[in-house]
Design an enzyme around this catalytic site. Structure first.
Site, short mmCIF file in Angstrom:
data_model
loop_
_atom_site.label_atom_id
_atom_site.label_comp_id
_atom_site.label_asym_id
_atom_site.label_seq_id
_atom_site.Cartn_x
_atom_site.Cartn_y
_atom_site.Cartn_z
N ARG A 63 35.78 6.38 -13.68
CA ARG A 63 35.22 7.48 -14.46
C ARG A 63 33.71 7.49 -14.32
O ARG A 63 33.09 6.46 -14.07
CB ARG A 63 35.61 7.35 -15.93
CG ARG A 63 37.09 7.54 -16.19
CD ARG A 63 37.44 7.37 -17.65
NE ARG A 63 37.40 5.97 -18.06
CZ ARG A 63 37.73 5.53 -19.26
NH1 ARG A 63 38.14 6.39 -20.19
NH2 ARG A 63 37.68 4.24 -19.56
N ASP A 65 29.98 9.13 -16.19
CA ASP A 65 29.41 9.72 -17.40
C ASP A 65 29.03 11.18 -17.17
O ASP A 65 28.92 11.64 -16.03
CB ASP A 65 28.14 8.96 -17.82
CG ASP A 65 28.41 7.51 -18.19
OD1 ASP A 65 29.55 7.19 -18.53
OD2 ASP A 65 27.45 6.71 -18.12
N TYR A 123 27.36 1.86 -6.88
CA TYR A 123 26.50 2.95 -7.35
C TYR A 123 25.10 2.78 -6.77
O TYR A 123 24.65 1.67 -6.50
CB TYR A 123 26.40 2.95 -8.87
CG TYR A 123 27.62 3.42 -9.61
CD1 TYR A 123 27.70 4.71 -10.14
CD2 TYR A 123 28.70 2.56 -9.83
CE1 TYR A 123 28.82 5.13 -10.85
CE2 TYR A 123 29.83 2.97 -10.54
CZ TYR A 123 29.87 4.26 -11.04
OH TYR A 123 30.98 4.68 -11.73
N ARG A 210 23.13 2.47 -16.29
CA ARG A 210 21.97 3.19 -16.81
C ARG A 210 21.18 2.34 -17.79
O ARG A 210 19.95 2.44 -17.87
CB ARG A 210 22.43 4.50 -17.44
CG ARG A 210 22.96 5.51 -16.43
CD ARG A 210 23.69 6.66 -17.09
NE ARG A 210 22.83 7.35 -18.03
CZ ARG A 210 23.27 8.22 -18.95
NH1 ARG A 210 24.59 8.46 -19.05
NH2 ARG A 210 22.44 8.82 -19.76
#
Length: 312
Positions: A63, A65, A123, A210
């Site tokens: 998933r 954000d 990422y 993040r």
């Protein structure tokens, strides 16, 4: 995999299919379907249903954000009707909004599962580090006008490698059963005005990357020393940690699987970093229990955190 080849339009594909999805997440609440907001999953399933003339439910490798982008989100679904490779890719793309696209489709065995067979996720967080605000990059990079010391950020981040309790970096609403995750690597590099944070792990907590980036930027500005992230790890308290970096700089660039599934390899995104020339799956995975479990190898009594993370 060559980037330029004709898609087959004569041989129907059915059974279990894997696809790679690329999207600009600006307008969406994230990948997962929600009732109250637009999601990437909902758009993909509607487009697939139009091509198949039948409802289609997809499973994804992970998933994202709200506002986060992806260049290699792997999904799978069981095709209700036969369609050619060209029909699945071009047909679905013709029915998707311009900020979502399918990159390829591949027939896979019924045992393949986009989420539970994934060995790692990768990422890249992109920061545009310059005095003036960005224009062309405003939707896919975070702007920082203060000078950043990328080398100091890289050194500070190395304490995160390995299996740790990441409670200081998980969102308050995180639904994971355990705060333990294993980071395979995290690197910070400068390429002209771009500062890129490249991170790979078995899985990630809600807002984990993040939140890590927010702390690293504080180190890069010189506001805290290189031991700052080590201090936060010891606290295991999100309330005493740093700010959450904006979503627009985060890109989901790779889902890694065992080569036995035969998924195509392709250049790592985002295209802002194409000059680096790295392709998916180039770096070897570390030896760790979760990778062994998902490859079906025997493991000598894995820890509770490993067992739980293996099913995330």
């Amino acid at each position: 995999m060559t980037l330029f080849r004709r898609l087959d339009e004569h041989h129907p594909m059915t059974g279990r299919l894997a696809m790679a999805v690329e999207y600009d997440g600006t307008a969406y609440c994230g990948w997962q379907r929600l009732k109250h907001a637009a999601s990437v999953q909902d758009e993909v399933e509607k487009a697939l249903a139009r091509v198949a003339s039948h409802p289609v439910n997809v499973k994804a490798s992970g998933r994202t954000d709200s506002g986060v982008h992806a260049t290699r989100q792997i999904i799978h679904f069981d095709a209700p009707v036969p369609r050619s490779e060209k029909a699945w890719v071009f047909g679905v793309n013709a029915n998707l909004p311009r900020d979502i696209a399918m990159r390829w489709v591949k027939a896979v065995p019924d045992e393949f599962h986009a989420r539970f067979k994934a060995l790692a996720r990768r990422y890249r967080y992109v920061i545009l580090n310059q005095p003036s605000r960005p224009v062309l990059e405003r939707a896919n990079a975070t702007w920082c006008r203060d000078p950043l010391d990328a080398d100091a950020m890289h050194r500070a981040a190395q304490v995160l490698i390995g299996e740790h309790d990441f409670s200081s970096f998980r969102a308050a609403g995180c639904q994971s059963k355990t705060p333990w995750r294993r980071l395979h690597f995290i690197e910070v590099h400068r390429h002209g005005p771009l500062v890129m944070i490249d991170v790979q792990g078995n899985a990630f907590l809600h807002h984990m990357i993040r939140n890590i980036v927010g702390a690293l930027v504080t180190v890069g500005r010189g506001s805290r020393g290189e031991d700052y992230l080590a201090e936060l790890m010891v606290l295991k308290d999100r309330k005493r940690a740093d700010v959450t970096a904006p979503a627009c700089g985060l890109h989901f660039v790779d889902s890694l699987y065992d080569p036995c599934w035969g998924l195509p390899s392709e250049p790592l995104g985002p295209n802002l970093l194409a000059f680096l020339g790295e392709w998916t799956g180039e770096r070897p995975l570390p030896d760790c229990p979760m990778v062994d479990i998902r490859r079906g190898r025997p493991v000598a009594v894995p820890s509770q955190s490993t067992r739980e993370a293996a099913h995330e």
